[in-house]
Design a protein around this motif. Sequence first.
Motif, mmCIF file in Angstrom:
data_model
loop_
_atom_site.group_PDB
_atom_site.id
_atom_site.type_symbol
_atom_site.label_atom_id
_atom_site.label_comp_id
_atom_site.label_asym_id
_atom_site.label_seq_id
_atom_site.Cartn_x
_atom_site.Cartn_y
_atom_site.Cartn_z
ATOM 1 N N TYR A 7 93.081 68.315 0.512
ATOM 2 C CA TYR A 7 92.342 67.588 1.540
ATOM 3 C C TYR A 7 90.840 67.869 1.536
ATOM 4 C CZ TYR A 7 96.798 66.237 3.580
ATOM 5 O OH TYR A 7 98.030 65.690 3.774
ATOM 6 N N THR A 8 90.308 68.499 0.509
ATOM 7 C CA THR A 8 88.896 68.876 0.480
ATOM 8 C C THR A 8 87.971 67.678 0.638
ATOM 9 O OG1 THR A 8 89.408 70.791 -0.898
ATOM 10 C CG2 THR A 8 87.112 70.072 -0.836
ATOM 11 N N ILE A 9 88.122 66.659 -0.174
ATOM 12 C CA ILE A 9 87.217 65.503 -0.113
ATOM 13 C C ILE A 9 87.306 64.793 1.238
ATOM 14 C CG2 ILE A 9 86.693 63.230 -1.090
ATOM 15 C CD1 ILE A 9 87.345 64.416 -3.844
ATOM 16 N N PRO A 10 88.503 64.505 1.760
ATOM 17 C CA PRO A 10 88.542 63.863 3.080
ATOM 18 C C PRO A 10 87.900 64.713 4.182
ATOM 19 C CG PRO A 10 90.675 63.656 2.011
ATOM 20 C CD PRO A 10 89.840 64.553 1.153
ATOM 21 N N ILE A 11 88.123 66.020 4.160
ATOM 22 C CA ILE A 11 87.539 66.894 5.188
ATOM 23 C C ILE A 11 86.019 66.917 5.078
ATOM 24 C CG2 ILE A 11 87.324 69.311 5.889
ATOM 25 C CD1 ILE A 11 90.373 69.561 5.288
ATOM 26 N N VAL A 12 85.510 67.015 3.858
ATOM 27 C CA VAL A 12 84.056 67.014 3.657
ATOM 28 C C VAL A 12 83.454 65.696 4.152
ATOM 29 C CG1 VAL A 12 82.229 66.981 1.899
ATOM 30 C CG2 VAL A 12 84.029 68.721 1.797
ATOM 31 N N LEU A 13 84.084 64.579 3.828
ATOM 32 C CA LEU A 13 83.571 63.282 4.278
ATOM 33 C C LEU A 13 83.545 63.171 5.795
ATOM 34 C CD1 LEU A 13 85.173 60.824 1.698
ATOM 35 C CD2 LEU A 13 82.753 61.417 1.930
ATOM 36 N N ILE A 14 84.608 63.606 6.441
ATOM 37 C CA ILE A 14 84.665 63.543 7.907
ATOM 38 C C ILE A 14 83.619 64.479 8.512
ATOM 39 C CG2 ILE A 14 86.103 64.063 9.919
ATOM 40 C CD1 ILE A 14 88.513 63.036 8.183
ATOM 41 N N ALA A 15 83.467 65.677 7.939
ATOM 42 C CA ALA A 15 82.467 66.634 8.443
ATOM 43 C C ALA A 15 81.044 66.111 8.258
ATOM 44 C CB ALA A 15 82.635 67.984 7.748
ATOM 45 N N VAL A 16 80.773 65.474 7.147
ATOM 46 C CA VAL A 16 79.444 64.918 6.882
ATOM 47 C C VAL A 16 79.183 63.695 7.763
ATOM 48 C CG1 VAL A 16 78.121 63.682 5.104
ATOM 49 C CG2 VAL A 16 79.243 65.831 4.548
ATOM 50 N N ALA A 17 80.214 62.968 8.110
ATOM 51 C CA ALA A 17 80.060 61.752 8.912
ATOM 52 C C ALA A 17 79.516 62.049 10.303
ATOM 53 C CB ALA A 17 81.401 61.025 9.021
ATOM 54 N N VAL A 18 79.858 63.193 10.864
ATOM 55 C CA VAL A 18 79.444 63.515 12.239
ATOM 56 C C VAL A 18 77.921 63.619 12.357
ATOM 57 C CG1 VAL A 18 79.616 65.221 14.090
ATOM 58 C CG2 VAL A 18 81.673 64.548 12.814
ATOM 59 N N PRO A 19 77.240 64.466 11.560
ATOM 60 C CA PRO A 19 75.776 64.503 11.705
ATOM 61 C C PRO A 19 75.090 63.210 11.250
ATOM 62 C CG PRO A 19 76.483 65.983 9.938
ATOM 63 C CD PRO A 19 77.712 65.481 10.634
ATOM 64 N N ILE A 20 75.663 62.534 10.273
ATOM 65 C CA ILE A 20 75.072 61.261 9.840
ATOM 66 C C ILE A 20 75.183 60.229 10.957
ATOM 67 C CG2 ILE A 20 75.349 59.310 8.251
ATOM 68 C CD1 ILE A 20 75.977 61.346 6.053
ATOM 69 N N ALA A 21 76.294 60.248 11.691
ATOM 70 C CA ALA A 21 76.477 59.308 12.803
ATOM 71 C C ALA A 21 75.434 59.531 13.901
ATOM 72 C CB ALA A 21 77.890 59.429 13.366
ATOM 73 N N ALA A 22 74.983 60.775 14.044
ATOM 74 C CA ALA A 22 73.944 61.054 15.034
ATOM 75 C C ALA A 22 72.624 60.379 14.654
ATOM 76 C CB ALA A 22 73.744 62.563 15.175
ATOM 77 N N LEU A 23 72.417 60.194 13.347
ATOM 78 C CA LEU A 23 71.189 59.550 12.868
ATOM 79 C C LEU A 23 71.357 58.047 12.676
ATOM 80 C CD1 LEU A 23 70.235 62.231 10.178
ATOM 81 C CD2 LEU A 23 69.249 61.953 12.475
ATOM 82 N N GLN A 24 72.476 57.675 12.048
ATOM 83 C CA GLN A 24 72.778 56.264 11.765
ATOM 84 C C GLN A 24 74.257 56.039 12.079
ATOM 85 O OE1 GLN A 24 70.948 53.619 10.509
ATOM 86 N NE2 GLN A 24 69.134 54.870 10.847
ATOM 87 N N ILE A 25 74.527 55.517 13.264
ATOM 88 C CA ILE A 25 75.903 55.400 13.737
ATOM 89 C C ILE A 25 76.796 54.631 12.775
ATOM 90 C CG2 ILE A 25 75.453 53.365 15.176
ATOM 91 C CD1 ILE A 25 77.866 56.188 16.091
ATOM 92 N N TRP A 26 76.328 53.510 12.229
ATOM 93 C CA TRP A 26 77.177 52.694 11.367
ATOM 94 C C TRP A 26 77.475 53.377 10.043
ATOM 95 C CZ3 TRP A 26 79.988 49.455 13.696
ATOM 96 C CH2 TRP A 26 79.534 48.824 14.844
ATOM 97 N N VAL A 27 76.496 54.049 9.467
ATOM 98 C CA VAL A 27 76.713 54.763 8.213
ATOM 99 C C VAL A 27 77.703 55.906 8.436
ATOM 100 C CG1 VAL A 27 75.632 56.140 6.401
ATOM 101 C CG2 VAL A 27 74.450 54.134 7.305
ATOM 102 N N GLY A 28 77.489 56.667 9.511
ATOM 103 C CA GLY A 28 78.407 57.755 9.837
ATOM 104 C C GLY A 28 79.810 57.263 10.114
ATOM 105 N N LEU A 29 79.916 56.139 10.807
ATOM 106 C CA LEU A 29 81.230 55.562 11.111
ATOM 107 C C LEU A 29 81.950 55.134 9.832
ATOM 108 C CD1 LEU A 29 83.130 54.784 13.401
ATOM 109 C CD2 LEU A 29 82.010 52.551 13.468
ATOM 110 N N ILE A 30 81.232 54.501 8.923
ATOM 111 C CA ILE A 30 81.840 54.065 7.657
ATOM 112 C C ILE A 30 82.311 55.273 6.843
ATOM 113 C CG2 ILE A 30 81.325 53.001 5.416
ATOM 114 C CD1 ILE A 30 79.521 51.018 7.033
ATOM 115 N N ILE A 31 81.482 56.304 6.749
ATOM 116 C CA ILE A 31 81.866 57.510 6.009
ATOM 117 C C ILE A 31 83.065 58.185 6.677
ATOM 118 C CG2 ILE A 31 81.125 59.839 5.329
ATOM 119 C CD1 ILE A 31 78.280 58.624 4.979
ATOM 120 N N GLY A 32 83.063 58.259 7.995
ATOM 121 C CA GLY A 32 84.180 58.864 8.728
ATOM 122 C C GLY A 32 85.477 58.096 8.543
ATOM 123 N N ILE A 33 85.399 56.776 8.590
ATOM 124 C CA ILE A 33 86.595 55.943 8.385
ATOM 125 C C ILE A 33 87.124 56.117 6.960
ATOM 126 C CG2 ILE A 33 87.409 53.551 8.197
ATOM 127 C CD1 ILE A 33 85.609 52.941 10.650
#
Length: 130
Positions: free
Chosen positions: A18-44
């Motif tokens: 689960y390394t790649i999915p966890i890293v993507l979800i973890a990275v999505a949170v701070p990115i969402a604070a800057l760019q909500i749509w980009v963070g949301l896409i990465i999180g999804i």
Amino acid sequence: MTTSPEPTQLPATLAPNYTIPIVLIAVAVPIAALQIWVGLIIGIFGLFLSIQTAIIKLEFTPTTLNVYRGSKVIRTFPYSEWETWKIFWQPFPILFYFKEVNSIHFLPIIFDARMLETCLEYHCPEQGQS
């Protein structure tokens, strides 16, 4: 603690990773604070890969690589049709590529990368890591 099977203990089913999915979800949170749509896409996408990691399995048999969704085989790849394979971005492998006679395949590394490489070197040594 479980150990990975040797490729000679066939069929060998790769453990999920689960390394790649966890890293993507973890990275999505701070990115969402800057760019909500980009963070949301990465999180999804991270969530999608988490689900895929849980249900997709790779099994190496003496003659084929089988892809399972749950307990059902959804695709079979005979080694005799493989031309080349490669695992991208060592030491943190993220993508598995292989080419058959008539098609090309890319899979995210959502399973045990070391065992994947061990099984590939055992079954398709002449095609690998070019």
